[in-house]
Design a protein around this motif. Structure first.
Motif, PDB file in Angstrom:
ATOM      1  N   ASP A 138       0.573  -1.079  -0.385  1.00  0.00           N
ATOM      2  CA  ASP A 138       0.104   0.092   0.132  1.00  0.00           C
ATOM      3  C   ASP A 138       1.203   1.338  -0.321  1.00  0.00           C
ATOM      4  O   ASP A 138       2.139   1.095   0.098  1.00  0.00           O
ATOM      5  CB  ASP A 138      -0.938  -0.305   1.218  1.00  0.00           C
ATOM      6  N   SER A 139       0.321   2.720   0.052  1.00  0.00           N
ATOM      7  CA  SER A 139       1.017   3.363  -0.201  1.00  0.00           C
ATOM      8  C   SER A 139       1.628   3.615   0.977  1.00  0.00           C
ATOM      9  O   SER A 139       2.942   4.595   0.486  1.00  0.00           O
ATOM     10  CB  SER A 139      -0.036   4.826  -0.428  1.00  0.00           C
ATOM     11  N   ALA A 140       1.742   2.894   2.193  1.00  0.00           N
ATOM     12  CA  ALA A 140       2.379   3.507   3.721  1.00  0.00           C
ATOM     13  C   ALA A 140       4.157   1.981   2.939  1.00  0.00           C
ATOM     14  O   ALA A 140       4.520   2.181   4.231  1.00  0.00           O
ATOM     15  CB  ALA A 140       1.744   3.416   4.674  1.00  0.00           C
ATOM     16  N   GLY A 141       3.649   1.781   2.134  1.00  0.00           N
ATOM     17  CA  GLY A 141       4.354   0.325   2.339  1.00  0.00           C
ATOM     18  C   GLY A 141       4.243  -0.525   2.827  1.00  0.00           C
ATOM     19  O   GLY A 141       5.119  -1.766   2.846  1.00  0.00           O
ATOM     20  N   THR A 142       3.435  -1.144   3.311  1.00  0.00           N
ATOM     21  CA  THR A 142       2.791  -2.177   4.135  1.00  0.00           C
ATOM     22  C   THR A 142       2.530  -3.537   3.261  1.00  0.00           C
ATOM     23  O   THR A 142       1.749  -3.321   1.704  1.00  0.00           O
ATOM     24  CB  THR A 142       1.552  -2.040   5.252  1.00  0.00           C
ATOM     25  N   LEU A 143       3.080  -4.804   3.283  1.00  0.00           N
ATOM     26  CA  LEU A 143       2.554  -6.142   2.413  1.00  0.00           C
ATOM     27  C   LEU A 143       1.114  -5.698   2.969  1.00  0.00           C
ATOM     28  O   LEU A 143       1.100  -6.849   4.007  1.00  0.00           O
ATOM     29  CB  LEU A 143       3.209  -6.982   2.448  1.00  0.00           C
ATOM     30  N   GLN A 144       0.164  -5.536   1.875  1.00  0.00           N
ATOM     31  CA  GLN A 144      -1.312  -6.297   2.178  1.00  0.00           C
ATOM     32  C   GLN A 144      -1.956  -6.910   1.536  1.00  0.00           C
ATOM     33  O   GLN A 144      -1.652  -7.240   0.177  1.00  0.00           O
ATOM     34  CB  GLN A 144      -2.745  -5.181   1.651  1.00  0.00           C
ATOM     35  N   GLY A 145      -1.473  -9.282   1.891  1.00  0.00           N
ATOM     36  CA  GLY A 145      -1.499  -9.457   1.452  1.00  0.00           C
ATOM     37  C   GLY A 145      -2.511 -10.936   2.201  1.00  0.00           C
ATOM     38  O   GLY A 145      -3.742 -10.544   2.751  1.00  0.00           O
ATOM     39  N   VAL A 146      -2.625 -12.116   1.252  1.00  0.00           N
ATOM     40  CA  VAL A 146      -3.745 -13.220   1.716  1.00  0.00           C
ATOM     41  C   VAL A 146      -2.723 -14.237   1.525  1.00  0.00           C
ATOM     42  O   VAL A 146      -2.329 -14.568  -0.106  1.00  0.00           O
ATOM     43  CB  VAL A 146      -4.663 -13.095   0.866  1.00  0.00           C
ATOM     44  N   LEU A 147      -2.555 -15.567   1.791  1.00  0.00           N
ATOM     45  CA  LEU A 147      -1.540 -16.223   1.850  1.00  0.00           C
ATOM     46  C   LEU A 147      -2.699 -17.669   2.055  1.00  0.00           C
ATOM     47  O   LEU A 147      -2.880 -17.996   3.520  1.00  0.00           O
ATOM     48  CB  LEU A 147      -0.796 -16.303   2.832  1.00  0.00           C
ATOM     49  N   LEU A 148      -2.966 -18.435   0.561  1.00  0.00           N
ATOM     50  CA  LEU A 148      -3.440 -20.179   1.124  1.00  0.00           C
ATOM     51  C   LEU A 148      -2.606 -20.513   1.438  1.00  0.00           C
ATOM     52  O   LEU A 148      -1.792 -21.206   1.485  1.00  0.00           O
ATOM     53  CB  LEU A 148      -4.898 -19.710  -0.383  1.00  0.00           C
ATOM     54  N   PRO A 149      -3.619 -22.333   1.837  1.00  0.00           N
ATOM     55  CA  PRO A 149      -3.308 -23.300   2.099  1.00  0.00           C
ATOM     56  C   PRO A 149      -2.756 -24.119   0.999  1.00  0.00           C
ATOM     57  O   PRO A 149      -1.347 -24.680   1.465  1.00  0.00           O
ATOM     58  CB  PRO A 149      -4.311 -23.474   2.928  1.00  0.00           C
ATOM     59  N   ALA A 150      -1.977 -24.082   0.261  1.00  0.00           N
ATOM     60  CA  ALA A 150      -2.542 -24.838  -1.168  1.00  0.00           C
ATOM     61  C   ALA A 150      -1.838 -24.494  -2.334  1.00  0.00           C
ATOM     62  O   ALA A 150      -3.018 -24.050  -3.240  1.00  0.00           O
ATOM     63  CB  ALA A 150      -3.592 -26.087  -1.100  1.00  0.00           C
ATOM     64  N   PRO A 151      -0.172 -24.526  -2.286  1.00  0.00           N
ATOM     65  CA  PRO A 151       0.143 -23.965  -3.982  1.00  0.00           C
ATOM     66  C   PRO A 151      -0.042 -24.794  -4.824  1.00  0.00           C
ATOM     67  O   PRO A 151      -0.211 -26.151  -4.301  1.00  0.00           O
ATOM     68  CB  PRO A 151       1.247 -23.546  -3.763  1.00  0.00           C
ATOM     69  N   ILE A 152      -0.363 -24.625  -5.796  1.00  0.00           N
ATOM     70  CA  ILE A 152      -0.385 -25.531  -6.643  1.00  0.00           C
ATOM     71  C   ILE A 152       0.448 -26.119  -7.295  1.00  0.00           C
ATOM     72  O   ILE A 152       1.499 -25.379  -7.927  1.00  0.00           O
ATOM     73  CB  ILE A 152      -1.332 -24.967  -7.850  1.00  0.00           C
ATOM     74  N   PHE A 153       0.525 -27.055  -7.757  1.00  0.00           N
ATOM     75  CA  PHE A 153       2.388 -28.109  -8.604  1.00  0.00           C
ATOM     76  C   PHE A 153       1.764 -29.098  -9.881  1.00  0.00           C
ATOM     77  O   PHE A 153       0.530 -29.631  -9.582  1.00  0.00           O
ATOM     78  CB  PHE A 153       2.810 -29.043  -7.206  1.00  0.00           C
ATOM     79  N   GLY A 154       2.596 -29.425 -10.729  1.00  0.00           N
ATOM     80  CA  GLY A 154       2.337 -30.365 -11.500  1.00  0.00           C
ATOM     81  C   GLY A 154       3.168 -30.449 -12.537  1.00  0.00           C
ATOM     82  O   GLY A 154       4.436 -29.829 -12.461  1.00  0.00           O
ATOM     83  N   GLN A 155       3.195 -30.894 -13.513  1.00  0.00           N
ATOM     84  CA  GLN A 155       4.237 -31.230 -14.257  1.00  0.00           C
ATOM     85  C   GLN A 155       3.748 -30.720 -15.533  1.00  0.00           C
ATOM     86  O   GLN A 155       2.605 -31.103 -16.213  1.00  0.00           O
ATOM     87  CB  GLN A 155       4.398 -32.859 -14.449  1.00  0.00           C
ATOM     88  N   LEU A 156       4.896 -30.695 -16.965  1.00  0.00           N
ATOM     89  CA  LEU A 156       4.382 -30.215 -17.796  1.00  0.00           C
ATOM     90  C   LEU A 156       4.700 -31.466 -18.393  1.00  0.00           C
ATOM     91  O   LEU A 156       3.991 -31.845 -19.890  1.00  0.00           O
ATOM     92  CB  LEU A 156       5.512 -29.112 -18.982  1.00  0.00           C
ATOM     93  N   SER A 157       5.028 -32.520 -18.536  1.00  0.00           N
ATOM     94  CA  SER A 157       5.428 -33.598 -19.560  1.00  0.00           C
ATOM     95  C   SER A 157       5.877 -34.355 -17.766  1.00  0.00           C
ATOM     96  O   SER A 157       7.105 -34.980 -17.054  1.00  0.00           O
ATOM     97  CB  SER A 157       6.669 -33.892 -20.058  1.00  0.00           C
ATOM     98  N   GLY A 158       5.677 -36.260 -18.153  1.00  0.00           N
ATOM     99  CA  GLY A 158       6.275 -37.445 -17.626  1.00  0.00           C
ATOM    100  C   GLY A 158       6.185 -37.222 -16.023  1.00  0.00           C
ATOM    101  O   GLY A 158       5.482 -36.067 -15.213  1.00  0.00           O
ATOM    102  N   PRO A 159       6.459 -37.945 -15.352  1.00  0.00           N
ATOM    103  CA  PRO A 159       6.205 -38.052 -13.606  1.00  0.00           C
ATOM    104  C   PRO A 159       6.926 -37.053 -12.718  1.00  0.00           C
ATOM    105  O   PRO A 159       8.211 -36.465 -13.165  1.00  0.00           O
ATOM    106  CB  PRO A 159       6.383 -39.871 -13.576  1.00  0.00           C
TER     107      PRO A 159
END
Length: 315
Positions: A138-159
């Protein structure tokens, strides 16, 4: 694990904070001359949804460690790259000669083909994911954020590889639950289309923060996504693999009503929009512009998105 977070943006900061809290050795890699300007701690105001069944508001200061160089001999085991989609190629080219044997977690929005975007990097060292966090300073430099519990992972190919497993385990040590996506390429492209549609409705009134509780504009955004789905199909995305994600676009009014209520009354959802309050931000305009350009290249009519084109001009 010794981890380098590229940049000092929201994703690098909020995940760097969470991973350091879990005992990992975290440094933020910034441009030459920038470290001296970051003399104050980062002020955090983050809604942390990792605890099961509840969200916690965290208000505290965090003092990251910064570095302005990166070299193979620095011994980093993991490099986390999260930048806007139009900067991915440049960032990958910068990292390629500097990472040594480190794993690179591609944690960015992507609209270009993921494989070509990461082409400068050794493919065997790349792990693919997508953050489930957001916010802004924000304008005061504070990180106004949200952190969810499950980031997404995956492969483009292969196991999954041993590097995939190691990165997932690292995030688990910080209290994250992993969400696997079996068509990560398609999901990344779909996510960008949704962003473009939301921005097409947000920019005329200011920013994403102005969509909180706005049923009419949220409905128009969902209708815009629906008209953009043929663009994804033209790019080879099998939408049948994403039925759960695309279902709300089939019933836009009901979905918009639900989104309106959620963004008004659920703190995590409200913060996810409210934190994006800068009406002059560059990234929303570039996302809208690039998605519209691709639709035109593929000769797919997108009148709703095209109507927002004047708002995609950079300020």
């Amino acid at each position: 694990m010794k981890i380098a977070m590229v940049g000092r943006g929201v994703i690098a900061s909020v995940y760097g904070w969470a991973l350091e809290r879990a005992g990992h050795d975290v440094e933020l890699v910034v441009r030459p001359g920038r470290a001296a300007t970051y003399v104050d701690p980062v002020a955090l105001d983050v809604i942390d949804a990792r605890p099961r069944g509840r969200s916690t508001r965290v208000v505290e200061s965090w003092t990251p460690r910064y570095r302005e160089t990166l070299a193979p001999e620095d011994g980093f085991e993991l490099v986390v790259l999260s930048v806007p989609h139009h900067q991915v190629g440049e960032a990958a080219a910068f990292l390629a000669p500097r990472i040594g044997d480190a794993t690179v977690l591609m944690f960015s929005n992507l609209w270009q083909d993921p494989t070509s975007a990461a082409e400068p990097l050794p493919a065997a060292q790349v792990v693919w994911g997508f953050p489930q966090a957001g916010g802004s300073f924000d304008s005061a430099g504070t990180l106004q954020g949200v952190l969810l519990p499950a980031p997404i992972f995956g492969q483009l190919s292969g196991p999954p590889t041993t590097r995939d497993a190691a990165v997932r385990d690292t995030f688990r040590t910080a209290g994250f639950r992993i969400r696997e996506q079996d068509d990560l390429r398609g999901w990344l492209l779909l996510h960008t289309v949704v962003d473009a549609a939301l921005y097409s409705q947000a920019l005329p009134v200011g920013s994403l923060a102005d969509l909180v509780g706005d049923t009419a504009r949220l409905r128009r955004a969902l209708l815009t996504v629906r008209e953009l789905l043929p663009v994804l199909e033209a790019r080879g995305v099998d939408l049948g693999r994403h039925r759960r994600t695309t279902l709300p676009f089939a019933v836009p009014l009901l979905s918009a009503l639900a989104m309106s209520l959620v963004t008004r009354h659920v703190p995590v959802a409200r913060r996810a929009l409210e934190a994006h309050s800068d009406p002059n931000a560059t990234e929303p305009r570039i996302v809208g512009r690039d998605v519209l350009a691709e639709a035109r290249r593929l000769d797919v009519p997108t009148p709703r998105l095209a109507a927002a084109e004047p708002w995609f001009a950079l300020p």
